[in-house]
Design a protein around this motif. Structure first.
Motif, PDB file in Angstrom:
ATOM      1  N   CYS A  88       0.861  -1.191   0.000  1.00  0.00           N
ATOM      2  CA  CYS A  88       0.000   0.000   0.000  1.00  0.00           C
ATOM      3  C   CYS A  88       0.894   1.237   0.000  1.00  0.00           C
ATOM      4  CB  CYS A  88      -0.914   0.006   1.227  1.00  0.00           C
ATOM      5  SG  CYS A  88      -1.846   1.543   1.365  1.00  0.00           S
ATOM      6  N   CYS A  91       0.150   3.432   3.286  1.00  0.00           N
ATOM      7  CA  CYS A  91       0.685   2.860   4.538  1.00  0.00           C
ATOM      8  C   CYS A  91       2.180   2.573   4.391  1.00  0.00           C
ATOM      9  CB  CYS A  91      -0.032   1.562   4.891  1.00  0.00           C
ATOM     10  SG  CYS A  91      -1.794   1.729   5.132  1.00  0.00           S
ATOM     11  N   HIS A 101      -7.469   0.354   0.972  1.00  0.00           N
ATOM     12  CA  HIS A 101      -7.009   1.294   1.991  1.00  0.00           C
ATOM     13  C   HIS A 101      -8.218   2.084   2.465  1.00  0.00           C
ATOM     14  CE1 HIS A 101      -4.133   3.910   4.070  1.00  0.00           C
ATOM     15  NE2 HIS A 101      -5.024   4.853   3.817  1.00  0.00           N
ATOM     16  N   ARG A 107      -5.985   3.253   7.478  1.00  0.00           N
ATOM     17  CA  ARG A 107      -5.341   1.941   7.566  1.00  0.00           C
ATOM     18  C   ARG A 107      -5.808   1.078   6.393  1.00  0.00           C
ATOM     19  NH1 ARG A 107      -3.096   3.843  11.188  1.00  0.00           N
ATOM     20  NH2 ARG A 107      -2.417   3.013  13.183  1.00  0.00           N
ATOM     21  N   CYS A 108      -5.019   0.047   6.116  1.00  0.00           N
ATOM     22  CA  CYS A 108      -5.452  -0.897   5.094  1.00  0.00           C
ATOM     23  C   CYS A 108      -6.366  -1.945   5.720  1.00  0.00           C
ATOM     24  CB  CYS A 108      -4.237  -1.587   4.473  1.00  0.00           C
ATOM     25  SG  CYS A 108      -3.711  -0.775   2.963  1.00  0.00           S
TER      26      CYS A 108
HETATM   27 ZN    ZN Z   1      -2.986   1.356   3.288  1.00  0.00          ZN
END
Ligand code: ZN
Ligand code: ZN
Length: 241
Positions: A88, A91, A101, A107-108
């Motif tokens: 990601c 992130c 995401h 956050r993922c």
């Molecule tokens: Zn993420």
């Protein structure tokens, strides 16, 4: 924002709306206890699933994994990763079975927190329907005749303030909160429908156009775990898949 708003919203319901409605409708002690229990149940499930979604995203930070069949190597994380683990950019880490995401949690959503994320959406939806019902009685008790309806119109269309002049007051904030309630019902329903459909089909958000994989029951257990019947009512229960 979500970290503060979600519990804050429920605290407002319990400390402002509930006492005001008790004052007006004077319900019996049994009914009051039932609502305290339901409020606490919603509060624990909404905030619990939110916190767990944030803490368990299944990232591969500082994990030195061995090569696996069908997997590859991430140059950025300097680790081997199994199939369906993706890096990601936001992130800046690889996430196991990455779904998407989440902008709201920053956050993922992946292998370990998909269960919490789905349950967060489900409980936000239930809680918003529950609170919208009581907020309607709470807010409408603050207005006379068509005052509530006019306040809604004034907030939805600020230009109407020229035709219906009235200074802003706490009542308008309550109306805004009520409209926020209604908006959250729609928002959580749309997201929950999309992600739950993918879960039952055994695909991630990236693969939503792909044909379904495995039986829906198998897909459900792979996300909610073997103790899914406890996971759906208590966010802190261990439910391995
Ligand atoms: Zn993420
Ligand atoms: Zn990576």
């Amino acid at each position: 924002m979500v970290l503060i708003l979600t519990p804050g919203f429920l605290i407002f319901e319990m400390t402002v709306v509930r006492p005001a409605l008790i004052e007006i409708y004077k319900p019996g002690i049994a009914k009051q206890c039932l609502h305290i229990f339901l409020c606490m149940f919603c509060f624990i499930n909404v905030t619990g699933n939110m916190m767990m979604s944030i803490y368990f995203d299944g990232n591969l930070k500082d994990k030195k994994l061995k090569p696996t069949e069908g997997g590859d190597y991430c140059e950025l994380c300097k680790t081997h990763r199994p199939p369906k683990a993706w890096h990601c950019k936001r992130c800046n880490v690889c996430i196991l079975r990455r779904d998407h995401h989440c902008f709201f949690f920053s956050r993922c959503i992946g292998l370990y927190n998909r269960r919490y994320y789905l349950l967060y959406l489900a409980y936000i939806h239930i809680t918003m329907i529950y609170s919208t019902y009581y907020n309607y009685y709470f807010v409408s008790s603050k207005f006379k005749d068509h005052g509530f309806f006019l306040a809604v119109l004034r907030i939805l269309n600020p230009l109407l303030r020229f035709f219906i002049p009235e200074p802003m007051s706490t009542k308008d904030l309550y109306v805004m909160l009520f409209l926020f309630n209604v908006g959250l019902i729609a928002w959580s329903a749309i997201l929950f429908r999309f992600h739950m459909k993918n879960t039952l089909r055994g695909v991630t958000a990236h693969e939503y156009r792909d044909p379904a994989k495995n039986h829906w029951r198998e897909n459900l257990v792979s996300v909610f775990g073997r103790r899914w019947y406890l996971a759906i009512i208590w966010p802190f229960v261990d439910s391995p898949s």
